[in-house]
Design a protein around this motif. Structure first.
Motif, PDB file in Angstrom:
ATOM      1  N   ARG A  29      13.512  -2.357   3.889  1.00 26.63           N
ATOM      2  CA  ARG A  29      13.203  -3.141   2.683  1.00 26.63           C
ATOM      3  C   ARG A  29      13.461  -4.624   2.926  1.00 26.63           C
ATOM      4  O   ARG A  29      12.719  -5.481   2.475  1.00 26.63           O
ATOM      5  CB  ARG A  29      14.030  -2.641   1.496  1.00 26.63           C
ATOM      6  N   ARG A  30      14.537  -4.909   3.692  1.00 23.88           N
ATOM      7  CA  ARG A  30      14.829  -6.321   4.011  1.00 23.88           C
ATOM      8  C   ARG A  30      13.695  -6.930   4.822  1.00 23.88           C
ATOM      9  O   ARG A  30      13.243  -8.038   4.578  1.00 23.88           O
ATOM     10  CB  ARG A  30      16.126  -6.406   4.846  1.00 23.88           C
ATOM     11  N   ALA A  31      13.240  -6.167   5.826  1.00 24.82           N
ATOM     12  CA  ALA A  31      12.153  -6.675   6.681  1.00 24.82           C
ATOM     13  C   ALA A  31      10.902  -6.914   5.846  1.00 24.82           C
ATOM     14  O   ALA A  31      10.242  -7.951   5.974  1.00 24.82           O
ATOM     15  CB  ALA A  31      11.861  -5.665   7.799  1.00 24.82           C
ATOM     16  N   ALA A  32      10.597  -5.963   4.946  1.00 28.69           N
ATOM     17  CA  ALA A  32       9.393  -6.106   4.117  1.00 28.69           C
ATOM     18  C   ALA A  32       9.530  -7.316   3.197  1.00 28.69           C
ATOM     19  O   ALA A  32       8.568  -8.065   2.995  1.00 28.69           O
ATOM     20  CB  ALA A  32       9.157  -4.831   3.317  1.00 28.69           C
ATOM     21  N   LEU A  37      11.240 -10.020   3.726  1.00 29.26           N
ATOM     22  CA  LEU A  37      11.098 -11.255   4.522  1.00 29.26           C
ATOM     23  C   LEU A  37       9.639 -11.483   4.928  1.00 29.26           C
ATOM     24  O   LEU A  37       9.119 -12.589   4.822  1.00 29.26           O
ATOM     25  CB  LEU A  37      11.971 -11.176   5.782  1.00 29.26           C
ATOM     26  N   LEU A  38       8.996 -10.423   5.382  1.00 30.94           N
ATOM     27  CA  LEU A  38       7.611 -10.580   5.863  1.00 30.94           C
ATOM     28  C   LEU A  38       6.635 -10.726   4.698  1.00 30.94           C
ATOM     29  O   LEU A  38       5.587 -11.360   4.832  1.00 30.94           O
ATOM     30  CB  LEU A  38       7.200  -9.384   6.732  1.00 30.94           C
ATOM     31  N   GLY A  39       7.004 -10.142   3.561  1.00 28.44           N
ATOM     32  CA  GLY A  39       6.104 -10.139   2.411  1.00 28.44           C
ATOM     33  C   GLY A  39       5.752 -11.521   1.916  1.00 28.44           C
ATOM     34  O   GLY A  39       4.709 -11.728   1.311  1.00 28.44           O
ATOM     35  N   ARG A  40       6.642 -12.497   2.190  1.00 28.52           N
ATOM     36  CA  ARG A  40       6.364 -13.826   1.641  1.00 28.52           C
ATOM     37  C   ARG A  40       5.731 -14.778   2.656  1.00 28.52           C
ATOM     38  O   ARG A  40       5.485 -15.927   2.334  1.00 28.52           O
ATOM     39  CB  ARG A  40       7.638 -14.424   1.039  1.00 28.52           C
ATOM     40  N   VAL A  91       7.929   3.521  12.469  1.00 31.47           N
ATOM     41  CA  VAL A  91       8.515   2.387  11.741  1.00 31.47           C
ATOM     42  C   VAL A  91       7.423   1.484  11.155  1.00 31.47           C
ATOM     43  O   VAL A  91       7.510   1.072   9.990  1.00 31.47           O
ATOM     44  CB  VAL A  91       9.439   1.556  12.678  1.00 31.47           C
ATOM     45  N   LEU A  92       6.387   1.196  11.931  1.00 30.03           N
ATOM     46  CA  LEU A  92       5.368   0.268  11.420  1.00 30.03           C
ATOM     47  C   LEU A  92       4.614   0.834  10.208  1.00 30.03           C
ATOM     48  O   LEU A  92       4.420   0.110   9.226  1.00 30.03           O
ATOM     49  CB  LEU A  92       4.403  -0.169  12.529  1.00 30.03           C
ATOM     50  N   PRO A  93       4.206   2.113  10.221  1.00 26.86           N
ATOM     51  CA  PRO A  93       3.590   2.639   8.998  1.00 26.86           C
ATOM     52  C   PRO A  93       4.542   2.584   7.795  1.00 26.86           C
ATOM     53  O   PRO A  93       4.118   2.287   6.674  1.00 26.86           O
ATOM     54  CB  PRO A  93       3.242   4.087   9.371  1.00 26.86           C
ATOM     55  N   ALA A  94       5.833   2.837   8.023  1.00 28.46           N
ATOM     56  CA  ALA A  94       6.801   2.773   6.914  1.00 28.46           C
ATOM     57  C   ALA A  94       6.920   1.333   6.402  1.00 28.46           C
ATOM     58  O   ALA A  94       6.981   1.091   5.189  1.00 28.46           O
ATOM     59  CB  ALA A  94       8.164   3.292   7.381  1.00 28.46           C
ATOM     60  N   LEU A  95       6.924   0.392   7.323  1.00 26.79           N
ATOM     61  CA  LEU A  95       6.988  -1.025   6.942  1.00 26.79           C
ATOM     62  C   LEU A  95       5.742  -1.426   6.161  1.00 26.79           C
ATOM     63  O   LEU A  95       5.810  -2.156   5.170  1.00 26.79           O
ATOM     64  CB  LEU A  95       7.125  -1.873   8.218  1.00 26.79           C
ATOM     65  N   TRP A  96       4.626  -0.915   6.593  1.00 23.68           N
ATOM     66  CA  TRP A  96       3.346  -1.197   5.923  1.00 23.68           C
ATOM     67  C   TRP A  96       3.380  -0.688   4.480  1.00 23.68           C
ATOM     68  O   TRP A  96       2.970  -1.372   3.547  1.00 23.68           O
ATOM     69  CB  TRP A  96       2.223  -0.538   6.730  1.00 23.68           C
TER      70      TRP A  96
END
Ligand code: OAD
Length: 250
Positions: free
Chosen positions: A8-11, A13-16, A236-241
């Motif tokens: 969730r932290r990675a998302a 950070l990347l989300g913005r 991990v990447l699909p979960a991040l997506w």
């Protein structure tokens, strides 16, 4: 198990960010059945790089070098992109600016649909003439023991970067420009120990870009990371997506 809070932290950070670089290595293709270089089952455990992946080795014994590369070329015909490649192609559509810089020579990112791909170490599907310098796309074709150029007859070589050789300068410059401008870099499936490629993460870090690392284990890039996600890239990447999809875009 993927660490949900880190995900969730990675998302978040990347989300913005609007300008993202993905920097990939052999780990991204591991789940497609392409062996990595280091580690117990790695290519460099079975072969010595000095004997098959240097200009000197090719000068000394081109047949041996071609045998090594023909074996890898023929295996490529059997491999397909995995969910990690496919999600990175989805990322390209989501982020207004997105550059995929890869050390991989298997061409799987392009096969998965990524367009803006910078191949730092060349491409195993291509060959280059040692005489006239012409480059030919021979992906999927079987080559002979010592393939010759159809234009001038000189010996062909794989269009890949060998140890001791310069990276293709246009690709390198474009990669450097991308990390000099990006807001975040997603480092996936690379031990991040081979330079100059690995230096791209340091450039991004010095500029204060957000760094997210996805890998089975901690790597040289982990020390610079804002978030490290441990696990298989194809999981991990699909979960991040999926997490990113929950974040509203500007
Ligand atoms: P390496 O073999 O050095 O590193 C692969 C990394 O991927 C390791 O850190 C593994 O832990 C990780 N890994 C393996 N399977 C994974 C998976 N399913 N999901 C996520 N991570 C996984 O490969 P590279 O870093 O790509 O250069 O190697 C860099 C360069 O060294 C290559 O381009 C090649 C090689 O010598 C040349 O040939 C010039």
């Amino acid at each position: 198990m993927i660490d949900e809070s880190q995900l969730r932290r990675a998302a978040a950070l990347l989300g913005r960010v609007t300008n993202l670089v993905a920097f990939t290595g052999a780990g991204v293709s591991a789940e497609s059945g392409v062996p990595t270089f280091r580690g117990a089952e790695g290519v460099w455990k079975e072969f010595r790089a000095e004997e098959v992946a240097t200009p000197e080795a090719f000068g000394r014994d081109p047949k041996l070098v071609w045998e090594f590369y023909n074996h890898r070329r023929n295996r490529l015909a059997e491999v397909q992109p995995n969910p990690a490649h496919r999600v990175l192609a989805d990322f390209e559509r989501r982020f207004p600016r997105f550059t995929l810089v890869t050390q991989n020579i298997d061409g799987l990112h392009a096969l998965a649909g990524s367009r803006n791909v910078l191949e730092l170490h060349g491409n195993l599907g291509r060959v280059r003439c040692t005489g006239c310098g012409r480059v030919f796309d021979k992906r999927g074709e079987r080559l002979g023991e010592l393939p010759a150029c159809e234009a001038c007859g000189a010996l062909l070589r794989p269009d890949v970067v060998w140890f001791g050789e310069l990276l293709p300068q246009d690709v390198w410059s474009a990669s450097l420009a991308a990390v000099e401008e990006c807001e975040a870099i997603l480092v996936v499936g690379t031990s991040a120990v081979v330079y100059p490629a690995a230096g791209l993460v340091e450039v991004a870090s010095r500029r204060g870009a957000t760094i997210v690392v996805v890998n089975l284990e901690p790597t040289a890039a982990s020390e610079l990371a804002d978030v490290s996600l441990h696990g298989k890239a194809g999981e991990v990447l699909p979960a991040l997506w999926e997490e990113l999809k929950l974040i509203a875009t500007p």
